[in-house]
Design a protein around this motif. Structure first.
Motif, PDB file in Angstrom:
ATOM      1  N   ALA A  95      -3.101   3.747  11.462  1.00  0.00           N
ATOM      2  CA  ALA A  95      -3.229   5.026  10.780  1.00  0.00           C
ATOM      3  C   ALA A  95      -3.560   6.074  11.834  1.00  0.00           C
ATOM      4  N   LEU A 125       0.822  -1.219   0.000  1.00  0.00           N
ATOM      5  CA  LEU A 125       0.000   0.000   0.000  1.00  0.00           C
ATOM      6  C   LEU A 125       0.855   1.268   0.000  1.00  0.00           C
ATOM      7  N   ARG A 173     -11.585  -5.802   7.585  1.00  0.00           N
ATOM      8  CA  ARG A 173     -12.518  -5.033   6.771  1.00  0.00           C
ATOM      9  C   ARG A 173     -12.173  -5.258   5.294  1.00  0.00           C
ATOM     10  N   ALA A 183     -13.295  -3.548  -0.334  1.00  0.00           N
ATOM     11  CA  ALA A 183     -14.412  -2.813  -0.941  1.00  0.00           C
ATOM     12  C   ALA A 183     -15.132  -1.936   0.080  1.00  0.00           C
ATOM     13  N   GLN A 184     -15.010  -2.270   1.379  1.00  0.00           N
ATOM     14  CA  GLN A 184     -15.675  -1.473   2.421  1.00  0.00           C
ATOM     15  C   GLN A 184     -14.706  -0.512   3.110  1.00  0.00           C
ATOM     16  N   ASP A 185     -13.472  -0.466   2.637  1.00  0.00           N
ATOM     17  CA  ASP A 185     -12.454   0.301   3.350  1.00  0.00           C
ATOM     18  C   ASP A 185     -12.260   1.660   2.678  1.00  0.00           C
ATOM     19  N   LEU A 186     -12.314   2.709   3.461  1.00  0.00           N
ATOM     20  CA  LEU A 186     -12.179   4.061   2.910  1.00  0.00           C
ATOM     21  C   LEU A 186     -10.730   4.560   2.908  1.00  0.00           C
ATOM     22  N   PHE A 187      -9.812   3.778   3.485  1.00  0.00           N
ATOM     23  CA  PHE A 187      -8.452   4.300   3.663  1.00  0.00           C
ATOM     24  C   PHE A 187      -7.368   3.355   3.134  1.00  0.00           C
ATOM     25  N   ARG A 188      -7.346   3.152   1.819  1.00  0.00           N
ATOM     26  CA  ARG A 188      -6.248   2.374   1.236  1.00  0.00           C
ATOM     27  C   ARG A 188      -5.550   3.187   0.157  1.00  0.00           C
TER      28      ARG A 188
END
Lengths: 251, 251
Positions: A161, A91, A243, A246-251
């Motif tokens: 994070a 990432l 998580r 597809a449901q993760d907002l922070f990648r």
């Protein structure tokens, strides 16, 4: 009331050891009975060692990608190769840090590949191949050796994070409800709770870490008083805490 | 060994209450002495209530930005206005979720503005204006009322990137070393530890959460046995746990 107690005196674990038997012996020596409802929290490193999840850097031949990344980050190219072998995706690779998605789906530094608390230079320890399976096996074998099957959590220290410092989290578990889901229930004022699901397995991992020191070789912790989260079945494991991308907002 | 014990029976807290006095009375009633080295963990909601950090949505007039955001997310525009008032920056606004950087620098859902466990419809509770100051004040006042100054942690439940479920974390603390920094020291095999700094205050917050239930109104937890992290000075507070934006790889 919750109590969190370290078990002392486990010998150095080597590949092929029967970890459940070693733990059962420690329990006897320390006159610490395991009761149903107890949670046994185990730092993954001894699980990985027992399972032979170790690599000797002398046998690693880094490819071009690993060499370039190592050069950018100021790391050993062989160490970087092992990290890439354990990763599904990288990432971030900046400021000397390699944040990876492991083959299990965990997001962590260096894909969990670690050189600390490992005897022998140029040896690194990997995460267990399937930490939930490791937890299930240990639970079954502890039942065999002691007559009691505690909940088992396998942990590692992960950075986060947005916040400094690492906390221990659950990478595997068995016999435990990893998430307590309050959605659909009500709070103390009878108002519906909308988004409250508590990561119990991670909170237990964090609590256990407080009873050890990083230099003290205390990989085994017993937590008593968390009975309401302990289950007869092995349950969904710590995989339920991941998580999906597809449901993760922070990648 | 660590013990984690909930203090029962705190009355509903209202603005202007002397929270330290209420807590001191509970300690007497429950015959729970506070010892030096104890850590008192307090869910922020009662701190916020005592400090008057409450807003009544009937008095909130949402502006155009709040109305549009509320429409997109399916939220009450007045609630969104309060969230924006508490935010320095909105990082994500999708799938019904608003991830904000609060004025303190915390990254969390809805800037910590919460409607659960609050009596009265259309009332929301904010985070304390300065949770480290709240912790320092409580510590000083507890010393005044009980003769002993425990470490104090003020907590909230935060979601995490990459993992399901919430865990309690420290938003304020006093009398505690929030991070135990092992960098420069050595592990059990005398190898230097390179990147190990443990977020002790967050692990204590998580441990405390295990001794309460979300519907049980148990905002007060005493942790005993974490003495080595407790300090005579108030210390840097939980602000030390905030990773500055310039060092953060995931915004």
């Amino acid at each position: 009331m919750l109590t969190v107690t370290a078990l002392e005196g486990l010998p150095e674990v080597t590949p092929g050891d029967d970890l459940a038997e070693l733990i059962a012996n420690r329990l006897v020596d320390q006159q610490q009975a395991i009761e149903p409802g107890d949670v046994l929290v185990i730092a993954h490193k001894i699980v990985s060692k027992a399972e032979g999840r170790i690599r000797h850097l002398g046998t690693v031949d880094p490819d071009q990608a690993a060499r370039e990344l190592a050069n950018t980050l100021g790391k050993d190219p062989r160490h970087v190769q092992v990290i890439l072998d354990e990763s599904r995706e990288v990432l971030r690779a900046e400021r000397g840090v390699l944040i990876c998605v492991t083959r299990h789906g965990f997001v962590c530094a260096n894909a969990g590949v670690d050189a600390s608390n490992v005897p022998g230079a140029d040896t690194v320890v990997l995460l267990p191949e399937n930490p939930d399976r490791s937890a299930r096996n240990l639970r079954a074998q502890l039942k065999h050796h002691t007559g009691t099957a505690p909940a088992v959590i396998v942990t590692d220290s992960f950075g986060r994070a947005w916040r400094h410092g690492q906390v221990d989290i659950a990478i595997g578990c068995a016999g435990l409800q990893p998430i307590e889901d309050w959605r659909g229930r009500t709070d103390a004022t009878d108002r519906p709770l909308k988004a409250t699901a508590i990561a119990i397995a991670d909170e237990l991992a964090a609590a256990a870490d407080l009873a050890r020191t990083k230099d003290g070789s205390l990989p085994l912790i017993v937590i008593r008083g968390a009975d309401r989260h302990v289950t007869a079945e092995d349950g969904p494991g710590a995989a339920a805490l991941i998580r999906p991308e597809a449901q993760d907002l922070f990648r």
